[in-house]
Design a protein around this motif. Structure first.
Motif, PDB file in Angstrom:
ATOM      1  N   VAL B  35      11.618   6.487  11.206  1.00  0.00           N
ATOM      2  CA  VAL B  35      10.347   6.957  10.940  1.00  0.00           C
ATOM      3  C   VAL B  35       9.767   5.934   9.968  1.00  0.00           C
ATOM      4  O   VAL B  35       8.492   5.499  10.055  1.00  0.00           O
ATOM      5  CB  VAL B  35      10.559   8.243  10.306  1.00  0.00           C
ATOM      6  CG1 VAL B  35       9.112   8.960   9.936  1.00  0.00           C
ATOM      7  CG2 VAL B  35      11.195   9.196  11.282  1.00  0.00           C
ATOM      8  N   THR B  36      10.285   5.646   8.735  1.00  0.00           N
ATOM      9  CA  THR B  36       9.807   4.756   8.064  1.00  0.00           C
ATOM     10  C   THR B  36       9.388   3.312   8.426  1.00  0.00           C
ATOM     11  O   THR B  36       8.296   2.817   8.261  1.00  0.00           O
ATOM     12  CB  THR B  36      10.635   4.530   6.595  1.00  0.00           C
ATOM     13  OG1 THR B  36      11.014   5.720   6.098  1.00  0.00           O
ATOM     14  CG2 THR B  36      10.095   3.493   5.588  1.00  0.00           C
ATOM     15  N   VAL B  39       6.149   3.435  10.119  1.00  0.00           N
ATOM     16  CA  VAL B  39       4.995   3.622   9.492  1.00  0.00           C
ATOM     17  C   VAL B  39       4.603   2.301   9.012  1.00  0.00           C
ATOM     18  O   VAL B  39       3.586   1.941   8.717  1.00  0.00           O
ATOM     19  CB  VAL B  39       5.257   4.599   8.303  1.00  0.00           C
ATOM     20  CG1 VAL B  39       4.395   4.452   7.416  1.00  0.00           C
ATOM     21  CG2 VAL B  39       5.022   6.086   8.982  1.00  0.00           C
ATOM     22  N   VAL B  40       5.687   1.514   8.374  1.00  0.00           N
ATOM     23  CA  VAL B  40       5.285   0.174   7.923  1.00  0.00           C
ATOM     24  C   VAL B  40       5.025  -0.843   8.837  1.00  0.00           C
ATOM     25  O   VAL B  40       3.891  -1.575   8.477  1.00  0.00           O
ATOM     26  CB  VAL B  40       6.427  -0.170   7.267  1.00  0.00           C
ATOM     27  CG1 VAL B  40       6.483  -1.575   6.492  1.00  0.00           C
ATOM     28  CG2 VAL B  40       6.753   0.827   5.744  1.00  0.00           C
ATOM     29  N   ARG B  43       1.469  -0.294   9.812  1.00  0.00           N
ATOM     30  CA  ARG B  43       0.530  -0.960   8.754  1.00  0.00           C
ATOM     31  C   ARG B  43       0.261  -2.532   8.939  1.00  0.00           C
ATOM     32  O   ARG B  43      -0.707  -2.722   8.560  1.00  0.00           O
ATOM     33  CB  ARG B  43       1.219  -0.655   7.367  1.00  0.00           C
ATOM     34  CG  ARG B  43       0.186  -0.825   6.351  1.00  0.00           C
ATOM     35  CD  ARG B  43       0.984  -0.168   5.095  1.00  0.00           C
ATOM     36  NE  ARG B  43       1.203   1.204   4.846  1.00  0.00           N
ATOM     37  CZ  ARG B  43       2.434   1.670   4.443  1.00  0.00           C
ATOM     38  NH1 ARG B  43       3.164   0.948   3.626  1.00  0.00           N
ATOM     39  NH2 ARG B  43       2.532   3.186   4.708  1.00  0.00           N
ATOM     40  N   ARG B  86      -8.840   4.327   6.339  1.00  0.00           N
ATOM     41  CA  ARG B  86      -8.526   5.833   5.399  1.00  0.00           C
ATOM     42  C   ARG B  86      -9.764   6.628   5.216  1.00  0.00           C
ATOM     43  O   ARG B  86      -9.689   7.803   5.256  1.00  0.00           O
ATOM     44  CB  ARG B  86      -8.126   5.266   3.940  1.00  0.00           C
ATOM     45  CG  ARG B  86      -7.538   6.263   3.151  1.00  0.00           C
ATOM     46  CD  ARG B  86      -7.078   5.589   1.806  1.00  0.00           C
ATOM     47  NE  ARG B  86      -7.070   6.734   0.646  1.00  0.00           N
ATOM     48  CZ  ARG B  86      -6.747   6.662  -0.495  1.00  0.00           C
ATOM     49  NH1 ARG B  86      -6.574   5.424  -0.734  1.00  0.00           N
ATOM     50  NH2 ARG B  86      -6.691   7.681  -1.306  1.00  0.00           N
ATOM     51  N   ALA B 165      -4.093   0.774  -3.473  1.00  0.00           N
ATOM     52  CA  ALA B 165      -3.430   1.500  -2.582  1.00  0.00           C
ATOM     53  C   ALA B 165      -3.260   0.930  -1.396  1.00  0.00           C
ATOM     54  O   ALA B 165      -2.156   1.163  -0.858  1.00  0.00           O
ATOM     55  CB  ALA B 165      -4.114   2.938  -2.523  1.00  0.00           C
ATOM     56  N   PHE B 167      -3.552  -2.482  -0.704  1.00  0.00           N
ATOM     57  CA  PHE B 167      -3.163  -3.861  -0.859  1.00  0.00           C
ATOM     58  C   PHE B 167      -1.729  -3.909  -1.013  1.00  0.00           C
ATOM     59  O   PHE B 167      -0.614  -4.460  -0.447  1.00  0.00           O
ATOM     60  CB  PHE B 167      -3.668  -4.631  -2.140  1.00  0.00           C
ATOM     61  CG  PHE B 167      -3.365  -6.123  -2.045  1.00  0.00           C
ATOM     62  CD1 PHE B 167      -3.838  -6.901  -1.121  1.00  0.00           C
ATOM     63  CD2 PHE B 167      -2.787  -6.552  -3.355  1.00  0.00           C
ATOM     64  CE1 PHE B 167      -3.745  -8.429  -1.357  1.00  0.00           C
ATOM     65  CE2 PHE B 167      -2.574  -8.109  -3.266  1.00  0.00           C
ATOM     66  CZ  PHE B 167      -2.939  -8.832  -2.384  1.00  0.00           C
ATOM     67  N   TYR B 168      -1.093  -3.019  -2.129  1.00  0.00           N
ATOM     68  CA  TYR B 168       0.315  -2.776  -2.611  1.00  0.00           C
ATOM     69  C   TYR B 168       1.014  -1.973  -1.482  1.00  0.00           C
ATOM     70  O   TYR B 168       2.196  -1.576  -1.880  1.00  0.00           O
ATOM     71  CB  TYR B 168       0.440  -2.498  -4.075  1.00  0.00           C
ATOM     72  CG  TYR B 168       0.004  -3.660  -4.741  1.00  0.00           C
ATOM     73  CD1 TYR B 168       0.949  -5.108  -4.713  1.00  0.00           C
ATOM     74  CD2 TYR B 168      -1.089  -3.890  -5.248  1.00  0.00           C
ATOM     75  CE1 TYR B 168       0.463  -6.059  -5.404  1.00  0.00           C
ATOM     76  CE2 TYR B 168      -1.744  -4.894  -6.009  1.00  0.00           C
ATOM     77  CZ  TYR B 168      -0.637  -5.918  -5.864  1.00  0.00           C
ATOM     78  OH  TYR B 168      -1.235  -7.150  -6.759  1.00  0.00           O
ATOM     79  N   ALA B 169       0.365  -1.550  -0.397  1.00  0.00           N
ATOM     80  CA  ALA B 169       0.977  -0.724   0.460  1.00  0.00           C
ATOM     81  C   ALA B 169       1.602  -1.970   1.635  1.00  0.00           C
ATOM     82  O   ALA B 169       2.365  -1.329   2.626  1.00  0.00           O
ATOM     83  CB  ALA B 169       0.236   0.388   1.278  1.00  0.00           C
TER      84      ALA B 169
END
Lengths: 556, 231
Positions: B35-36, B39-40, B43, B86, B165, B167-169
């Motif tokens: 799942v993680t 999501v990544v 992105r 977003r 939020a 950029f550092y994601a």
């Protein structure tokens, strides 16, 4: 380490044995056979909100034979499918419906302090579960500030002990407040915790590891912590406690119904008594009849719901005849100081909650401020840490250079006991939400004592980090936690609920969440909220037996 | 520019900056829960079509975000696209200041004001100003009490919250700063300062050939130069 009796814990709350072993984190069979009540059927208790307060109350009452339906506006989480080991991807854990913040010092909500879904804000709380000190219950008498509680520490102590066993709490023997120890021994330290201890030792300050709501050793079917550092993103491991795994499973096993994705929009009161709650599920409005209603929506939504539930009988909102609803909302001053070390720290490893220091908790007569603060490790992940850097005014190349240095920084946070002020309050805004209901406006302004405390906490954190070897320190001023808004008091002119959390105005309406706290101490509030809810459950059980209050006929 | 250039193909970092040579957090993704990982990875899907901003707003916003984040060289984190997505989804922080409009409207309005300021000061739109001109306008907002009727610090908070939020994601920034990224179900076993997991990469020049104080001073000077030599 406290001696505990596993059989006694199971006899009180079997949740840890009801989470599954093996490859899943959710007991689907248990959820599948949950009892369901018809909305037209009058249940004993309708609980609004399924977090620290509502979840605990539901479990205690269900086990005593009450027929309980617990509503939550958010989902009934499955840690495997719904949660991620990622900061930005955890956005849905927070209450992000529109809210307005105002005042001289507006307080950020959302990820900072507002949860959504079964488990409430404890799903994303760090995991610290300290008790309040005995002095917290009488700050007005002892220090001439704040308010006295209508109960004492001793009234709550047995509930603290029980909840600590059920979470369970792990930590070193606690030397502060009412000295006590914990059912599980302390977890090993991560890098941030080691730095804190190093600095504190150099200054001769006492610290203690914990107390964190993460079992250290065998506890039912809960998995052991893997020290991955994502406590604030929802614990996918089922190690860190939240009512989702510590109280809801046992509640369901004893006949409670959890009704998720159901936003309660009104507590209905007729002829002076609550008759149930109106709620919206899947776009449709329903009404659940209940003999007793307990509101546990936390410090913003609980006052909002009472204000939205106005009737001709209560034109200014339920329980608001004396203009008390929504007042005295508190946040702790929570400045965080980061220190730069030449060695790599990599603070993202291990749970952010590790080590505490309560040496400055009590009023120090030699200072020009009353009450005090606690210091704890916090270990922000990159997005949160970037706020720390931008708070210095840095942007562009300087922001990037500080962030590029992330592995070299250790961060401490403090919790300062900011005092309750009547003007810090929740009111209804003109703006409305998707259902057309006015949203909450939370106005907050710090007082003079608060600002002095905050400054003192910052300098102690700077001293500790420098003593540990930091070559540079930077601080961000921020707030943590929310309590108050429907405070417990001796009478209806100074609060909303009595010592048993029953509202003064409506005899079968209760508030069982953090909003009842008259003061906040310098302790993280989760344990105290749970203990208060468990105590309220005992009161409801007693009144049911004597047939006085909500008269839940089916309760035995 | 303070970091040595990386081999971009192996372990991308924004603009090739960073001190953890060859560290690629995505190489760890086989050890993440599905799942993680989804999501990544999602992105990192590049070049999404804009859904919230008009193309004019997007140009201004891209210039603003890249400036605030010094997101200049390739490979460039698609911050604008992330912020746009977003705002399109209405994913707010769960609050707004009473003296600010709701986030979407606040973004549109402040971008318009930036453009106005640029035209008044430099005779061209914000997006076509030089980096130094943009920097001076943006610093003016950070320094102001009231800016076009909005409190400067609340505008600044809105911009930096959304910018950071996003950029550092992004995993490229994790490569740049040496962050371990998602850690489930693997977790960590080496918990001491100065120690690393076997898969974590040592910082280049961990002995600080250029000490921290020099590095940050250099960045400060570069920033001030942009602002026209202000102290």
């Amino acid at each position: 380490m406290r001696r505990t009796d596993e059989r006694a814990i199971r006899a009180r709350n079997e949740s840890a044995w009801l989470v599954p072993t093996g490859q899943e984190r959710t007991n689907w069979a248990l959820r599948g056979r949950m009892r369901r009540y018809d909305p037209g059927e009058e249940v004993d208790v309708a609980v609004v909100g399924c977090g620290a307060g509502g979840g605990t109350l539901t479990q205690r009452l269900a086990r005593a034979g009450f027929r309980v339906v617990a509503f939550d506006a958010g989902p009934w989480w499955d840690p495997d499918r719904d949660w991620v080991s990622d900061e930005a991807g955890s956005h849905k854990l927070y209450w992000t419906e529109p809210r307005v913040i105002s005042g001289k010092d507006p307080v950020a909500l959302g990820s900072n302090n507002s949860g959504r879904g079964v488990g409430g804000s404890m799903v994303h709380f760090a995991g610290y579960v300290p008790r309040f000190h005995p002095s917290d219950f009488q700050t007005l008498t002892r220090d001439g500030v704040g308010a006295d509680w209508p109960i004492s520490y001793e009234d709550l102590k047995p509930y603290y002990e029980h909840i600590e066993e059920e979470l369970p709490a792990a930590g070193e023997p606690w030397p502060w407040g009412d000295p006590h120890d914990y059912p599980h021994s302390a977890h090993p330290l991560g890098p941030n915790g080691e730095i804190f201890r190093r600095g504190a030792r150099a200054l001769g300050l006492r610290t203690a590891v914990g107390p964190v709501a993460i079992p250290n050793g065998r506890f039912g079917h809960r998995n052991h912590c893997i020290y991955r550092g994502f406590c604030l993103q929802g614990c996918k491991v089922n190690a860190k406690a939240s009512p989702l795994i510590t109280h809801v499973p046992d509640a369901v096993a004893h006949g409670a119904e959890i009704r998720p994705d159901s936003m309660v929009t009104q507590v209905v009161v007729e002829r002076g008594r609550a008759t149930g709650v109106r709620y919206v599920h899947a776009g449709r409005e329903h009404f659940q009849r209940a003999r007793v209603v307990a509101v546990a929506g936390y410090s913003i939504e609980t006052p909002r719901l009472l204000l939205l539930s106005a009737t001709p009988e209560f034109p200014d909102g339920l329980c608001n005849d004396f203009d008390q609803v929504g007042r005295y909302v508190m946040v702790q001053g929570a400045p965080q100081t980061a220190g730069r070390f030449s060695e790599e720290v990599r603070m993202y490893k291990a749970p952010p909650p590790e080590v505490s220091c309560e040496e400055f908790y009590e009023t120090d007569p030699s200072k020009d401020y009353r009450r005090g603060f606690a210091i704890q490790t916090v270990s922000p992940l990159p997005i949160t840490y970037s706020e720390h850097v931008t708070a210095q005014g840095h942007w562009g190349e300087v922001l990037r250079e500080y962030m590029r240095d992330y592995v070299h920084w250790a961060v401490l946070g403090s919790l300062c006991e900011f005092l309750p002020r009547a003007e810090n309050r929740v009111t209804l805004a003109e703006e409305t939400d998707a259902r057309g209901m006015p949203v909450a406006n939370f106005s907050y302004s710090q007082g003079e004592n608060d600002t002095k405390l905050e400054q003192a906490a910052q300098s102690v954190m700077e001293d500790i980090l420098r003593a540990a070897g930091a070559e540079e320190v930077i601080t961000i001023k921020r707030y943590a936690h929310l309590v108050g808004g429907c405070r417990m008091a001796a009478d209806e002119r100074s609060g909303v609920v009595d010592r048993n959390l029953r509202t003064f105005a409506v005899p079968n309406l209760y508030v069982t969440d953090g909003s009842v706290l008259p003061t906040q101490g310098s302790a993280n509030p989760a344990l105290t909220i749970m203990a208060l809810a468990a105590r309220c459950a005992d009161h409801l059980k007693a009144t049911a037996r004597s047939g006085v209050v909500g008269e839940p006929a089916s309760a035995r | 520019m303070t970091g040595r250039r990386h081999r971009r193909d192996a372990a991308p970092t924004p603009g090739g900056e960073g001190r953890f040579e060859g560290y690629d957090v995505m190489a760890q993704s086989p050890f993440w829960d599905p799942v993680t990982a989804a999501v990544v990875r999602g992105r990192m899907a590049q070049e999404r079509a804009l859904a919230f901003f008009t193309s004019e707003e997007a140009d201004i916003c891209r210039a603003l975000l890249d400036l605030v984040l010094a997101n200049h060289g390739a490979p460039r984190v698609p911050v604008l696209e992330m912020v746009d997505q977003r705002l399109f989804e209405g994913q707010t922080d769960g609050w707004r200041y009473e003296d600010m409009p709701e986030d979407g409207e606040a973004w549109r309005r402040t971008l318009r004001f930036l453009d106005q300021d640029a035209r008044e000061a430099f005779g061209s739109g914000f997006a076509s100003c030089t980096g130094d001109q943009q920097a001076r306008i943006v610093q003016g907002v950070q320094d102001s009490d009231a800016w076009h009727g909005l409190p400067g610090r609340h505008v600044w908070s809105l911009w930096t919250r959304y910018a950071c939020a996003a950029f550092y994601a992004h995993p490229w920034t994790w490569n740049e700063i040496g962050f371990g990224g998602p850690a489930y179900p693997r977790g960590y076993k080496v918990l001491h300062p100065g120690w690393r997991e076997p898969w974590e990469v040592a910082e280049r020049g961990a002995a600080d050939p250029l000490p921290w104080s020099h590095r940050v001073e250099k960045a400060r000077r570069a920033h001030e130069l942009r602002l026209g030599g202000r102290a």
